[in-house]
Design a protein around this motif. Sequence first.
Motif: not given
Ligand code: FES
Length: 121
Positions: A41-43, A46-51
């Motif tokens: 999401d954020c790249r 900060e969002c943790g979605s790319c764990l």
């Molecule tokens: Fe949000 Fe990596 S895309 S932390």
Amino acid sequence: MPNVTFQSPLLHRNVTVYAVAGDTASILAVADAHKIPIPHDCRDGECGSCLIEVVTLSGKTMGSALTEKEKTQLKSLGKITSDEIRLAEVDDIAPKYRLACQYIVRDQDILVKFTGEPGGA
Ligand code: FES
């Protein structure tokens, strides 16, 4: 030149790509370039979605280069301990989990696992 192998239930089989060591590309950027669908999401750490889970296949394990954002996010997800951060920063021992948008490819062959669920690895 390091090999990065991606493994996920979203892929029919493991996909191995060549990356340029020392490049500033993140694993997420390498995945994007090869149409590997790591959730994100954020790249920006900060969002943790790319764990992702990272396994070193060859070459020296290297654990440094955790960004402050990555440390904070991994801690909040319960995916890294203070001891693991110390081991990464002092002894260069790679932690199990990383954020794909923060992880810069280094001169080692790695296996990158992701579930396909945002924040799942
Ligand atoms: Fe949000 Fe990596 S895309 S932390």
